[in-house]
Design an enzyme around this catalytic site. Structure first.
Site, PDB file in Angstrom:
ATOM      1  N   THR A  26      17.386 190.039   8.160  1.00  0.00           N
ATOM      2  CA  THR A  26      17.582 190.141   6.661  1.00  0.00           C
ATOM      3  C   THR A  26      16.980 191.761   6.551  1.00  0.00           C
ATOM      4  O   THR A  26      16.156 192.123   7.135  1.00  0.00           O
ATOM      5  CB  THR A  26      16.611 189.354   6.052  1.00  0.00           C
ATOM      6  N   HIS A 174      21.709 178.458   9.900  1.00  0.00           N
ATOM      7  CA  HIS A 174      20.257 178.693   9.967  1.00  0.00           C
ATOM      8  C   HIS A 174      19.555 177.319   9.729  1.00  0.00           C
ATOM      9  O   HIS A 174      19.384 176.806   8.317  1.00  0.00           O
ATOM     10  CB  HIS A 174      20.047 179.739   9.086  1.00  0.00           C
ATOM     11  N   ASN A 177      12.997 178.637  10.114  1.00  0.00           N
ATOM     12  CA  ASN A 177      12.079 179.680   9.686  1.00  0.00           C
ATOM     13  C   ASN A 177      12.081 179.050   8.045  1.00  0.00           C
ATOM     14  O   ASN A 177      11.647 179.829   7.345  1.00  0.00           O
ATOM     15  CB  ASN A 177      12.960 180.982   9.463  1.00  0.00           C
ATOM     16  N   TYR A 179      13.890 177.576   5.903  1.00  0.00           N
ATOM     17  CA  TYR A 179      14.925 177.451   4.829  1.00  0.00           C
ATOM     18  C   TYR A 179      15.565 176.220   4.759  1.00  0.00           C
ATOM     19  O   TYR A 179      15.081 175.027   5.187  1.00  0.00           O
ATOM     20  CB  TYR A 179      16.134 178.459   5.171  1.00  0.00           C
ATOM     21  N   ASN A 234       7.372 180.143   5.930  1.00  0.00           N
ATOM     22  CA  ASN A 234       7.524 179.547   4.357  1.00  0.00           C
ATOM     23  C   ASN A 234       7.006 178.085   4.130  1.00  0.00           C
ATOM     24  O   ASN A 234       7.525 177.302   3.432  1.00  0.00           O
ATOM     25  CB  ASN A 234       8.974 179.562   4.276  1.00  0.00           C
TER      26      ASN A 234
END
Length: 358
Positions: A26, A174, A177, A179, A234
């Site tokens: 990102t 994805h 991580n 998400y 996260n």
């Protein structure tokens, strides 16, 4: 003789000039109208077309899937048109580029989109997310209904079709991580008691159904899937090792028959034994972003291709700072050092101004 990273590779029918992958990173510079890529982004990716495969920064498949400022989307006509300038630039340099589809789920903030983030369950992540107004506490996500889960899967499939229309060679889902897909996989963020949560077999369902829908939309040979077993990013809790093993073994077993282009594992500490088992059971290309502690993945990790641990190796930080990374790896350096102050947002500085060799 063992295979080296500098030999070509057949990725489900797509010719890669080497086995070095630019990992998705990102950069928060989609400053065009409606979260569209810019000419500067086209220059950035074209500079790195010497990678065997480029995987773009995470790109939202829908408006509610945006979790950070100035990240690009692939759900509008203007986004498709703007991405075409990026893919044309990369292809003009002989590169291969996949778009990473990243729905951030509960990671995000209403100030970014005007929408409440969604997730498998109304479980608030601990921590903060960066917004234009500065860091803000995560909010409680709205739990997706079954109909909304099916709509979200359809959003991924539509985004994949949009990516192909924009000229991408394929897409990467994805599932890492912390998400949305990872939120469904992890027991602390998915507390559902219906068919989409509970046992490992139920928690993998969203990931598998999304992969199946995307493969049906654009062809399995153009779809990659990223995982990060045990990753705590996260506020994901996958500390129960038997559950992690059961979840990811089941996930890979369900994904394998789809014959996707590749599985991309972002490795976490003390998980190499699981990496090796997943690699052994995966039928197509295995891409590894190896765990290297506080150091970026470097020349030493090229041996993981030579010893068969992986088919391709993904590089993050070094690719950010070294547009001609494969050439530098081939001669053992030197390597530019990434400037962390320019990683997210900003202009060309720390983006397109890193020098190439010679």
């Amino acid at each position: 003789m063992s295979t080296t990273a500098f030999e070509s590779y057949d990725l489900s029918g797509t010719h890669l000039t080497n086995r070095i992958v630019m990992a998705p990173m990102t950069r928060s510079r989609a400053y065009g109208p409606g979260q569209t890529p810019t000419e500067l982004m086209a220059e950035y990716y074209a500079q790195r077309a010497g990678a065997g495969l480029i995987v773009t920064e995470g790109t939202q498949p829908s408006a509610v899937g945006q979790g950070y400022p100035d990240t690009p989307g692939i759900h509008s006509a203007e986004q498709i048109a703007a991405w075409r300038t990026v893919t044309d630039a990369v292809h003009a340099e002989g590169g291969v580029i996949y778009l990473q589809l990243m729905h951030t789920g509960r990671v995000g903030h209403p100030s970014l989109t005007g929408l409440t983030p969604v997730g498998p369950s109304p479980v608030t992540a601990k921590g903060q997310v960066y917004t234009h107004e500065g860091p803000q506490e995560f909010v409680t996500p709205r739990e997706l209904t079954e109909d909304e889960i099916l709509e979200t899967i359809a959003d991924y499939a539509a985004a994949a079709r949009n990516a192909v229309e924009a000229g991408f060679d394929g897409v990467e889902l994805h599932g890492a991580n912390g998400y949305l897909i990872h939120q469904f996989l992890a027991p602390n963020s998915n507390t559902r008691t219906d068919a989409w949560g509970g046992s490992p077999e139920a928690r993998i369902r969203f990931a598998v159904e999304t992969a199946r829908a995307v493969a049906e939309a654009i062809g399995a040979d153009r779809v990659g899937f990223r995982i990060s077993p045990g990753n705590t990013y996260n506020d994901i809790d996958e500390s129960d090792r038997p559950d992690v093993e059961a979840t990811y073994t089941a996930l890979v077993a369900e994904l394998a028959p789809l014959n996707l282009a590749y599985l991309h594992q972002m490795e976490t500490p003390e998980i190499r034994d699981l990496t090796l088992r997943l690699r052994k059971s995966w039928p197509t290309a295995f891409v590894l972003n190896p765990f290297t502690g506080t150091e970026p993945t470097g020349p030493a990790e090229l041996r993981l291709i030579e010893d068969g641990t992986a088919d391709l190796i993904a590089y993050g930080g070094l690719f950010l700072a070294n547009p001609d990374l494969p050439a530098r790896l081939a001669q053992g350096g030197p390597f530019n050092t990434p400037d962390s102050a320019t990683h997210f947002g900003g202009d060309h500085r720390g983006f397109t101004d890193y020098p190439a060799l010679g």
